[in-house]
Design a protein around this motif. Sequence first.
Motif, mmCIF file in Angstrom:
data_model
loop_
_atom_site.group_PDB
_atom_site.id
_atom_site.type_symbol
_atom_site.label_atom_id
_atom_site.label_comp_id
_atom_site.label_asym_id
_atom_site.label_seq_id
_atom_site.Cartn_x
_atom_site.Cartn_y
_atom_site.Cartn_z
ATOM 1 N N ASP A 70 0.885 4.055 -2.778
ATOM 2 C CA ASP A 70 0.644 5.469 -2.472
ATOM 3 C C ASP A 70 1.794 6.335 -2.978
ATOM 4 O O ASP A 70 1.578 7.436 -3.531
ATOM 5 C CB ASP A 70 0.463 5.663 -0.964
ATOM 6 C CG ASP A 70 -0.800 5.001 -0.459
ATOM 7 O OD1 ASP A 70 -1.703 4.719 -1.279
ATOM 8 O OD2 ASP A 70 -0.887 4.709 0.775
ATOM 9 N N LYS A 71 3.015 5.823 -2.791
ATOM 10 C CA LYS A 71 4.168 6.601 -3.254
ATOM 11 C C LYS A 71 4.177 6.725 -4.771
ATOM 12 O O LYS A 71 4.443 7.809 -5.330
ATOM 13 C CB LYS A 71 5.441 5.926 -2.764
ATOM 14 C CG LYS A 71 6.696 6.717 -3.089
ATOM 15 C CD LYS A 71 7.922 6.003 -2.525
ATOM 16 C CE LYS A 71 9.180 6.809 -2.849
ATOM 17 N NZ LYS A 71 10.393 6.141 -2.321
ATOM 18 N N GLU A 114 0.828 -1.209 0.000
ATOM 19 C CA GLU A 114 0.000 0.000 0.000
ATOM 20 C C GLU A 114 0.866 1.264 0.000
ATOM 21 O O GLU A 114 0.569 2.243 -0.698
ATOM 22 C CB GLU A 114 -0.928 -0.016 1.220
ATOM 23 C CG GLU A 114 -2.025 -1.067 1.132
ATOM 24 C CD GLU A 114 -2.880 -1.088 2.382
ATOM 25 O OE1 GLU A 114 -2.555 -0.323 3.331
ATOM 26 O OE2 GLU A 114 -3.861 -1.869 2.435
ATOM 27 N N LYS A 115 1.960 1.229 0.804
ATOM 28 C CA LYS A 115 2.849 2.399 0.825
ATOM 29 C C LYS A 115 3.486 2.623 -0.536
ATOM 30 O O LYS A 115 3.603 3.764 -1.016
ATOM 31 C CB LYS A 115 3.928 2.198 1.886
ATOM 32 C CG LYS A 115 3.422 2.376 3.303
ATOM 33 C CD LYS A 115 4.568 2.232 4.299
ATOM 34 C CE LYS A 115 4.084 2.447 5.720
ATOM 35 N NZ LYS A 115 5.186 2.357 6.700
ATOM 36 N N ARG A 116 3.915 1.534 -1.162
ATOM 37 C CA ARG A 116 4.511 1.672 -2.491
ATOM 38 C C ARG A 116 3.488 2.208 -3.496
ATOM 39 O O ARG A 116 3.804 3.060 -4.356
ATOM 40 C CB ARG A 116 5.054 0.325 -2.955
ATOM 41 C CG ARG A 116 6.313 -0.099 -2.240
ATOM 42 C CD ARG A 116 6.753 -1.478 -2.714
ATOM 43 N NE ARG A 116 7.954 -1.923 -2.011
ATOM 44 C CZ ARG A 116 8.510 -3.119 -2.182
ATOM 45 N NH1 ARG A 116 7.955 -4.002 -3.037
ATOM 46 N NH2 ARG A 116 9.596 -3.442 -1.515
#
Length: 228
Positions: free
Chosen positions: A196-197, A192-194
């Motif tokens: 979002d990034k 999810e962080k990737r």
Amino acid sequence: MATSQLFFRLRYRRCPSLLPPTTPRTIAPFFRSNSTSSNSEAQAPDPPRRRRLPPPRPHKFSEPSDFVGSWNPTDDPREAKIRLGRLHRDYQKHMKQIRAEYAYEMELLGIEKQKKDEARRDALRLANEERNKVKAAAAEIRAAESKAFQEELRQTLVCFFLSLHLSFFVLILKERQQKLESWRGKEKLLTEKRADKNELLRRQSSEWVSEDKLEDRIMAAIIGTTIL
């Protein structure tokens, strides 16, 4: 008459084999009388009581000997010598017959004793065999009980170790499941962080920045840099 009796006495002293054999029954009264007389003289205390023996068997005594009082005196020494020799021969034959009968009776008693001993040995053997059978049966019962106890103990131990192994296996599975869920959560969060990034970079790359604001955006990006 006195001369013949004296001759008989001298003859018996020289040849004791002509005398009838002495048996314990003929000697026993003599010793019994001597013992009673000595006890009465010494005034010893009464002997301890002994176990009563079974009554003796009925015994048939022999008839009185015909040789006692059968001598008739004579005046002829030659005839007396002949008659005395004949009397000695008859007495020897009679004693030989008595000894043979005594030996036969002793042999019968020995055979009877041997039969009793064999019967007693057979009874002891049968008793020992019965005792051995009882011991063997008891040993078999104990062996069966021991085998059943060992089998039950083995099954109990097997069930215990199986339950312990299953519980340990369940704990391992739970721990692995928790680790797997934790790893999946971390992977999901990282994904999810990737995402979002990447989405942020995509949006930022698609946004148009004018030249007069470019320096401000660069400075803001440098100042606002976040450490991962």
